[in-house]
Motif scaffolding. Structure first.
Motif, short mmCIF file in Angstrom:
data_model
loop_
_atom_site.label_atom_id
_atom_site.label_comp_id
_atom_site.label_asym_id
_atom_site.label_seq_id
_atom_site.Cartn_x
_atom_site.Cartn_y
_atom_site.Cartn_z
N ILE A 61 10.42 -8.46 -17.16
CA ILE A 61 11.06 -8.84 -19.13
C ILE A 61 11.63 -10.21 -18.40
O ILE A 61 11.90 -11.05 -19.46
CB ILE A 61 11.70 -7.38 -19.73
N ASN A 62 12.11 -10.73 -17.72
CA ASN A 62 13.24 -11.66 -17.51
C ASN A 62 12.62 -13.19 -17.96
O ASN A 62 11.91 -13.80 -18.45
CB ASN A 62 13.88 -11.77 -17.13
N ILE A 63 10.59 -13.10 -16.97
CA ILE A 63 9.68 -13.40 -17.19
C ILE A 63 9.11 -13.82 -18.77
O ILE A 63 9.00 -15.18 -19.23
CB ILE A 63 8.59 -12.91 -15.89
N PHE A 64 9.16 -13.09 -19.05
CA PHE A 64 8.51 -12.33 -20.28
C PHE A 64 8.73 -13.20 -21.25
O PHE A 64 8.15 -14.14 -22.45
CB PHE A 64 7.75 -10.92 -20.79
N LEU A 65 10.24 -13.05 -21.70
CA LEU A 65 10.93 -13.56 -22.35
C LEU A 65 11.90 -14.60 -22.28
O LEU A 65 12.43 -15.76 -22.42
CB LEU A 65 11.96 -12.39 -22.64
N GLU A 107 17.23 -14.40 -11.15
CA GLU A 107 17.73 -15.08 -10.22
C GLU A 107 17.37 -14.80 -8.52
O GLU A 107 16.80 -14.48 -8.78
CB GLU A 107 19.36 -13.99 -10.20
N PRO A 108 17.71 -15.41 -8.01
CA PRO A 108 17.10 -15.48 -6.31
C PRO A 108 17.46 -13.64 -5.68
O PRO A 108 17.06 -13.42 -5.24
CB PRO A 108 17.67 -17.00 -5.91
N GLU A 109 19.16 -13.53 -6.38
CA GLU A 109 19.15 -12.62 -5.76
C GLU A 109 18.50 -11.36 -5.77
O GLU A 109 18.04 -10.63 -5.26
CB GLU A 109 21.11 -12.97 -6.30
N SER A 110 17.80 -11.42 -7.14
CA SER A 110 17.62 -10.62 -8.13
C SER A 110 16.17 -10.18 -6.98
O SER A 110 15.93 -8.97 -6.84
CB SER A 110 16.90 -10.41 -9.13
N VAL A 111 15.59 -11.37 -6.70
CA VAL A 111 14.26 -10.96 -5.89
C VAL A 111 14.24 -11.09 -4.76
O VAL A 111 13.80 -9.81 -4.33
CB VAL A 111 13.37 -12.61 -5.93
N PHE A 112 15.42 -10.84 -4.30
CA PHE A 112 16.29 -10.54 -2.84
C PHE A 112 16.42 -9.16 -2.58
O PHE A 112 15.59 -8.34 -1.90
CB PHE A 112 17.29 -11.12 -2.15
N ILE A 113 17.01 -8.79 -3.91
CA ILE A 113 17.69 -7.09 -3.65
C ILE A 113 15.73 -6.65 -4.07
O ILE A 113 16.07 -5.27 -3.76
CB ILE A 113 18.90 -7.28 -5.13
#
Length: 67
Positions: free
Chosen positions: A27-31, A36-42
């Motif tokens: 959704i963040n990419i679409f909007l 955040e890089p932390e989100s991708v790591f998590i």
């Protein structure tokens, strides 16, 4: 509450949280919002733990895609 039921709930949350974070990132990419890089790591860590250590996920995977 016994330990087995608690572990079942923890494993269910271990499946739900990476899936929810996947949808949040999409959704963040679409909007056009920043991811955040932390989100991708998590997210990567959550999927790795889910696939390797989560017995509920392994049971469901075997039931749906097994022989």
């Amino acid at each position: 509450m016994d330990l087995k039921r608690l572990m079942l709930y923890v494993n269910i949350l271990g499946i739900c949280l990476p899936l929810a974070l996947t949808y949040v990132i999409i959704i963040n990419i679409f909007l056009g919002l920043p991811v955040e890089p932390e989100s991708v790591f998590i997210l990567a860590f959550g999927y790795a733990v889910m696939i390797k250590r989560n017995f509920v996920f392994q049971e469901l995977w075997e039931r749906w895609f097994g022989r």
